[in-house]
Design an enzyme around this catalytic site. Structure first.
Site, PDB file in Angstrom:
ATOM      1  N   GLY A  19       0.854  -1.190   0.000  1.00 28.86           N
ATOM      2  CA  GLY A  19       0.000   0.000   0.000  1.00 28.86           C
ATOM      3  C   GLY A  19       0.882   1.229   0.000  1.00 28.86           C
ATOM      4  O   GLY A  19       2.033   1.164   0.415  1.00 28.86           O
ATOM      5  N   PHE A  23       2.656  10.282   1.476  1.00 30.77           N
ATOM      6  CA  PHE A  23       4.081  10.370   1.791  1.00 30.77           C
ATOM      7  C   PHE A  23       4.628   9.062   2.369  1.00 30.77           C
ATOM      8  O   PHE A  23       5.736   9.022   2.854  1.00 30.77           O
ATOM      9  CB  PHE A  23       4.325  11.491   2.790  1.00 30.77           C
ATOM     10  N   ALA A  24       3.834   7.989   2.330  1.00 35.96           N
ATOM     11  CA  ALA A  24       4.330   6.755   2.946  1.00 35.96           C
ATOM     12  C   ALA A  24       4.218   5.579   1.997  1.00 35.96           C
ATOM     13  O   ALA A  24       3.363   5.547   1.125  1.00 35.96           O
ATOM     14  CB  ALA A  24       3.513   6.454   4.205  1.00 35.96           C
ATOM     15  N   LYS A  25       5.128   4.617   2.186  1.00 34.19           N
ATOM     16  CA  LYS A  25       5.065   3.349   1.458  1.00 34.19           C
ATOM     17  C   LYS A  25       4.881   2.277   2.522  1.00 34.19           C
ATOM     18  O   LYS A  25       5.502   2.353   3.596  1.00 34.19           O
ATOM     19  CB  LYS A  25       6.402   3.161   0.722  1.00 34.19           C
ATOM     20  N   VAL A  26       3.995   1.294   2.271  1.00 30.76           N
ATOM     21  CA  VAL A  26       3.753   0.245   3.267  1.00 30.76           C
ATOM     22  C   VAL A  26       4.146  -1.095   2.652  1.00 30.76           C
ATOM     23  O   VAL A  26       3.665  -1.430   1.575  1.00 30.76           O
ATOM     24  CB  VAL A  26       2.275   0.218   3.703  1.00 30.76           C
ATOM     25  N   LYS A  41       5.358   0.654   7.623  1.00 27.36           N
ATOM     26  CA  LYS A  41       5.061   1.947   6.991  1.00 27.36           C
ATOM     27  C   LYS A  41       6.360   2.745   7.006  1.00 27.36           C
ATOM     28  O   LYS A  41       6.891   3.038   8.082  1.00 27.36           O
ATOM     29  CB  LYS A  41       3.967   2.651   7.791  1.00 27.36           C
ATOM     30  N   ASP A 133     -10.198  11.725  10.800  1.00 24.64           N
ATOM     31  CA  ASP A 133     -10.127  11.355   9.382  1.00 24.64           C
ATOM     32  C   ASP A 133     -10.773   9.985   9.166  1.00 24.64           C
ATOM     33  O   ASP A 133     -10.236   9.124   8.470  1.00 24.64           O
ATOM     34  CB  ASP A 133      -8.672  11.350   8.895  1.00 24.64           C
TER      35      ASP A 133
HETATM   36  N1  LIG Z   1      -5.411   3.675   2.790  1.00 25.71           N
HETATM   37  C1  LIG Z   1      -4.444   2.724   3.324  1.00 25.71           C
HETATM   38  C2  LIG Z   1      -3.237   2.567   2.418  1.00 25.71           C
HETATM   39  C3  LIG Z   1      -2.232   1.663   3.106  1.00 25.71           C
HETATM   40  O1  LIG Z   1      -1.842   2.335   4.300  1.00 25.71           O
HETATM   41  C4  LIG Z   1      -1.599   1.609   5.430  1.00 25.71           C
HETATM   42  C5  LIG Z   1      -1.675   0.214   5.473  1.00 25.71           C
HETATM   43  C6  LIG Z   1      -1.405  -0.449   6.665  1.00 25.71           C
HETATM   44  C7  LIG Z   1      -1.482  -1.897   6.727  1.00 25.71           C
HETATM   45  C8  LIG Z   1      -1.578  -2.747   5.663  1.00 25.71           C
HETATM   46  N2  LIG Z   1      -1.629  -3.987   6.160  1.00 25.71           N
HETATM   47  N3  LIG Z   1      -1.587  -3.906   7.503  1.00 25.71           N
HETATM   48  C9  LIG Z   1      -1.492  -2.627   7.871  1.00 25.71           C
HETATM   49  C10 LIG Z   1      -1.078   0.254   7.819  1.00 25.71           C
HETATM   50  C11 LIG Z   1      -1.016   1.623   7.787  1.00 25.71           C
HETATM   51  C12 LIG Z   1      -1.276   2.311   6.604  1.00 25.71           C
HETATM   52  C13 LIG Z   1      -1.218   3.777   6.642  1.00 25.71           C
HETATM   53  O2  LIG Z   1      -1.143   4.356   7.715  1.00 25.71           O
HETATM   54  N4  LIG Z   1      -1.203   4.431   5.450  1.00 25.71           N
HETATM   55  C14 LIG Z   1      -1.071   5.803   5.315  1.00 25.71           C
HETATM   56  C15 LIG Z   1      -1.820   6.677   6.089  1.00 25.71           C
HETATM   57  C16 LIG Z   1      -1.640   8.058   5.924  1.00 25.71           C
HETATM   58  C17 LIG Z   1      -0.728   8.554   5.002  1.00 25.71           C
HETATM   59  C18 LIG Z   1       0.004   7.657   4.249  1.00 25.71           C
HETATM   60  C19 LIG Z   1      -0.156   6.293   4.403  1.00 25.71           C
END
Ligand SMILES: [NH3+]CCCOc1cc(-c2cn[nH]c2)ccc1C(=O)Nc1ccccc1
Length: 336
Positions: A19, A23-26, A41, A133
Site C-alpha cells: 500500500g 508520503f508513505a510506502k507500506v 510503513k 479522518d
Molecule cells: N489507505 C491505506 C493505504 C495503506 O496504508 C496503510 C496500510 C497499513 C497496513 C496494511 N496492512 N496492515 C497494515 C497500515 C497503515 C497504513 C497507513 O497508515 N497508510 C497511510 C496513512 C496516511 C498517510 C500515508 C499512508
C-alpha cells in the site's frame, strides 16, 4: 532490498509493497524472531516536508491506543532520513474496496462492521483523542474480517480533555462536518460522529451522501445537511443517520447514545463491548519465552518489557501475545 533498509536487516524480512498513501510506502514483512507477518510503513523525512509533525502525532497516539479495532503499532525506528512504523498486518485490505466489490452492504453486514467502528471510536474518545479522518480507506480488514483503524496522523488530543475546541481544518472533505469546513471552532469528538454518519451511509448505499466535483458545491451540500434517502433503508437506519448527520454539532448524537441506539443493537442481545481487550498486566507465557530466549530471568524481562520502548523487544512481546491470542504456540524461532 535489505541494503536499502539496513536498519531492518536481521530483524525483519521485507517483501512486496502492499500500500502507499501520499508520503508513505507500506511493505509486507516477516518479524524474524516469531515469523509473524507485519506491515512496515516507511516514510522519508525529506519527502514529508511540513507533514513531519503528522508522523509524530500518529506515533504518539498509536503508542497510547491499544485496542482490538485499532491497527496495533509494534515498533518505531527513526533514522537520519526515515521513520519506520512496524504495524499489525491486515491481509484483506481496505473496507473501501470491500464496499465497492459488493456494491453496497445489507443492514446485517453493515451493522457488524459499524459496531466495530463504534467500539474503536468510543475507546478513542474515552482516551481523550479524536481521529478526525474517519473513512473506509482508513479501515482495514484482518484475516477474520475484523476492522482495524489506521492513520492517526490527523488525530487530536486537545489539551485538558475533549471539550477543548480545535481549529485546524483537516480530513477528507466528503467526510468533514459542517462546523469543520466553515472554519468555526469545533470539537473533534463531534466531528468524528458526523464522519461516522457519512461512513454508515457509504456502507449501506455504496455512494456518498454529499458529493460534488466542485469543492464549493460539496461544501454547500454538507452545510445544507440534505441528502437522498434511498427506499431500501429501514426506519431505524434513517433515524440513526439523521441523528449523526445533524448539522448542529450541539444537537448531534453522542457516542454513548449511539451505543444505545436500537439500530446498532437490532438482533444483538449484548451491547457493544468497546473497552480494550488488551490487558494491562504482562502475559506470563510471553515473558517466560522471552526470558528463555535472551537467557535472562523472568523478573528482568518483566522490568525491561514494562518500559514499552517500542523497540524490537516491544514488537516481539506483542507478536508473541498475538500468537497466544490466536491459539498458536508461544514460541520464538531460535535460528533468526
Ligand atoms: N489507505 C491505506 C493505504 C495503506 O496504508 C496503510 C496500510 C497499513 C497496513 C496494511 N496492512 N496492515 C497494515 C497500515 C497503515 C497504513 C497507513 O497508515 N497508510 C497511510 C496513512 C496516511 C498517510 C500515508 C499512508
Amino acid at each position: 532490498m535489505s541494503s536499502q533498509y539496513p536498519e531492518l536487516r536481521g530483524y525483519y524480512h521485507l517483501r512486496e509493497t502492499i500500500g502507499s498513501g501520499g508520503f508513505a510506502k507500506v511493505k509486507l514483512a516477516y518479524h524474524a524472531l516469531t515469523g509473524e507477518k507485519v506491515a512496515i510503513k516507511i516514510m522519508d523525512k525529506r519527502a514529508l516536508g511540513e507533514d513531519l509533525p503528522r508522523v509524530k502525532t500518529e506515533i504518539a497516539a498509536m503508542q497510547e491506543l491499544c485496542h482490538q479495532h485499532i491497527c496495533k503499532l509494534y515498533q518505531v525506528i527513526e533514522t537520519e532520513e526515515k521513520f519506520y512504523m512496524i504495524l499489525e498486518y491486515c491481509p484483506e485490505g481496505e473496507l473501501f474496496d470491500y464496499i465497492v466489490s459488493k456494491d453496497r452492504l445489507d443492514e446485517e453486514e453493515a451493522r457488524i462492521f459499524f459496531r466495530q467502528i463504534v467500539a474503536a471510536v468510543a475507546y478513542i474518545h474515552n482516551s481523550g483523542y479524536a481521529h478526525r479522518d474517519l473513512k473506509p480507506e482508513n479501515l482495514l480488514l484482518d484475516e477474520d474480517q475484523n476492522l482495524k483503524l489506521i492513520d492517526f496522523g490527523l488525530c487530536a488530543k486537545p489539551k485538558g480533555g475533549m471539550d477543548n475546541h480545535l481549529l485546524t481544518c483537516c480530513g477528507s472533505p466528503a467526510y468533514a462536518a459542517p462546523e469543520l469546513i466553515s472554519g468555526k471552532q469545533y470539537l473533534g469528538s463531534e466531528a468524528d460522529i458526523w464522519s461516522m454518519g457519512v461512513l454508515l451511509y457509504a456502507l449501506l448505499c455504496g455512494y456518498l451522501p454529499f458529493d460534488d466535483e466542485k469543492l464549493s458545491h460539496l461544501y454547500r451540500k454538507i452545510q445544507s445537511g440534505k441528502y437522498e434517502v434511498p427506499e431500501w433503508l429501514s426506519e431505524e437506519t434513517i433515524d440513526l443517520l439523521a441523528r449523526m448527520l445533524q448539522t448542529d454539532p450541539k444537537r448531534r448524537i453522542t457516542i454513548s447514545s449511539i451505543l444505545e441506539h436500537p439500530w446498532l443493537n437490532h438482533g444483538f442481545n449484548v451491547p457493544v463491548e468497546w473497552a480494550s481487550k488488551y490487558k494491562r498486566t504482562l502475559d506470563d507465557d510471553c515473558l517466560t519465552e522471552l526470558a528463555v530466549h535472551y537467557g535472562k530471568s523472568r523478573q528482568h524481562m518483566e522490568t525491561v518489557v514494562s518500559r514499552w520502548k517500542y523497540d524490537y523487544l516491544t514488537a516481539t512481546y506483542f507478536l508473541l501475545l498475538e500468537k497466544k491470542m490466536t491459539g498458536r504456540p508461544v514460541r520464538l524461532l531460535h535460528r533468526p
